[in-house]
Design an enzyme around this catalytic site. Structure first.
Site, mmCIF file in Angstrom:
data_model
loop_
_atom_site.group_PDB
_atom_site.id
_atom_site.type_symbol
_atom_site.label_atom_id
_atom_site.label_comp_id
_atom_site.label_asym_id
_atom_site.label_seq_id
_atom_site.Cartn_x
_atom_site.Cartn_y
_atom_site.Cartn_z
ATOM 1 C CG ASP A 68 -7.018 -4.556 3.902
ATOM 2 O OD1 ASP A 68 -8.248 -4.905 4.637
ATOM 3 O OD2 ASP A 68 -6.933 -3.932 2.879
ATOM 4 C CG ASP A 74 -12.505 -6.915 5.392
ATOM 5 O OD1 ASP A 74 -12.062 -6.392 6.401
ATOM 6 O OD2 ASP A 74 -12.973 -6.369 4.576
ATOM 7 C CE LYS A 83 1.664 -17.978 -2.208
ATOM 8 N NZ LYS A 83 1.158 -19.101 -2.043
ATOM 9 C CG ASP A 123 -1.210 -20.228 -0.088
ATOM 10 O OD1 ASP A 123 -0.592 -20.026 1.092
ATOM 11 O OD2 ASP A 123 -1.101 -20.762 -1.122
ATOM 12 C CE1 TYR A 160 -2.984 -3.067 0.182
ATOM 13 C CE2 TYR A 160 -3.698 -2.302 2.198
ATOM 14 C CZ TYR A 160 -3.970 -3.028 1.101
ATOM 15 O OH TYR A 160 -4.633 -4.314 1.129
#
Ligand code: NAD
Length: 356
Positions: A247, A251, A191, A223, A141
């Site tokens: 993020d 959620d 990852k 994942d 970001y």
């Protein structure tokens, strides 16, 4: 006296902040605290008046405060604006300017809401209670360069994912400290089988782990983590991860607790003020209809009492009042399953206030 800056923002932001102030005033009386509330503009509300999502004036107000309570920003009215002018830049700007590098998102399922969770009872188990710590000021970001390049026959878009050793170290230390005070288990999510940033992430986490021999550390690929949250969420105590993964995972995890309208967050940095906000957005689809669940924002204020002002008892009183409201069957529309009575935003605020 604590100076609290209120940034209600857009959509349902002003509605949920109003209920939260009601609760803080009730707590103030009971615990001999004194709050001085000052209101500022952020997001679309600021664009409409000043043409910018976050002004120097709002930033100064925040810098001179003890804590910030943020509602939500954004909405279709401002969707056509260029990236730098969009309402969401207000929250990104605050995080960056105030150095708020760690976002704490507790995933706690109130027993009364077990039927509102999309998972089967036998999977969700009893007492679902874990914490996601998301790195907040690095990664995709914020990494540079980013942009869209147009040449004669090609369009190319790019973002940069980058982390320094120090950026990873400070959030990792906070995660180990937090895990030490909870059940002592830390899951670091990355990852590392594909990304260089993740390889550095994993090696820093291993370095810091040496200082916390009593915390049980494990590493998980992002994942797999997204799958484990649905298969066996009870296995987690503290999850530590970088900005983008956090993020998305938070959620996903939020709905396990019944509704995104239930989840608070705290954004902490090297020095105060810290910022507290619900994890949801401005919910333009229900704004102004009295349908917003104010609990995420109210529980964010409870986190403020705990992390910024050190009054854990007052935070517990708010959590207990929320628990009682839910146990007695009062629900906003988003968590209506099992309701004795479906109530509006301000009715929910009144009920929680009464239980305080
Ligand atoms: P959203 O979180 O606003 O809404 C998603 C869904 O959840 C909607 O159906 C909404 O009605 C529901 N919902 C959210 N909060 C609720 C609450 N308290 N009570 C009941 N239902 C609730 O996400 P979105 O629709 O993707 O985004 C809407 C706007 O919010 C966009 O402009 C987005 O950029 C912005 N946004 C802002 C923040 C922030 O301010 N921190 C975070 C996320 C999204």
């Amino acid at each position: 006296m604590y100076k609290v800056v209120l940034l209600p923002g857009d959509g349902i932001g002003p509605e949920i902040i109003a209920e939260t102030v009601k609760i803080l005033k009730a707590v103030e009386k009971q615990f001999d605290l004194e709050f001085c509330f000052e209101e500022g503009l952020a997001g679309g509300a600021s664009i409409d008046i000043y043409g910018a999502p976050l002004t120097q004036e709002t930033l100064t107000l925040c810098r001179n405060s003890d804590a910030i309570l943020f509602g939500a920003v954004g909405g279709p009215k401002w969707d056509g604006l260029s990236k730098e002018l969009r309402p969401e830049q207000a929250i990104l700007g605050l995080r960056r300017s105030l150095g708020l590098y760690a976002n704490l998102r507790p995933m706690y399922l109130f027993n009364a809401l077990i039927d509102a969770s999309p998972l089967k009872k036998e999977i969700i188990g009893d007492n679902l209670d874990f914490l996601i710590i998301r790195e907040l000021t690095g990664g995709l970001y914020f990494g540079q360069p980013k942009g869209i390049e147009k040449t004669q026959n090609k369009i190319r878009a790019f973002d940069t994912m980058e982390y320094t050793y120090e950026e990873i170290e400070r959030v990792t230390r906070l995660a180990f400290e937090t895990a030490r005070r909870r059940k002592g288990c830390l899951t670091s999510v990355d990852k590392a089988n594909v990304l260089e940033t993740s390889r550095l992430w994993r090696s820093v986490v291993c370095d810091i782990a040496a200082d916390y021999p009593n915390v049980k550390l494990n590493h998980m690929y992002v994942d797999n983590c997204s799958m484990q949250l649905i298969l066996n969420p009870g296995q987690f105590d503290v999850i530590l991860t970088e900005n983008t993964f956090g993020d998305i995972l938070s959620d996903e995890a939020s709905v396990l607790t019944g509704s995104i309208g239930m989840l608070p967050s705290a954004s902490l940095g090297g020095s105060k003020p810290y910022l507290y906000e619900p994890i949801h957005g401005s919910a333009p689809d229900i704004a102004g209809k009295g349908k917003a669940n104010p609990i995420a924002c109210i529980l964010s204020a409870a986190m403020m009492l705990k992390y910024s002002f050190g009054v854990k008892e007052a935070a517990a009183v708010i959590t207990n009042a929320v628990q009682k409201a839910l146990y007695n069957g009062f629900r906003t529309a988003d968590i209506a399953i099992g309701a004795k009575e479906v109530v509006t935003t301000s009715q929910m605020g009144d009920i929680i206030e009464k239980y305080i």
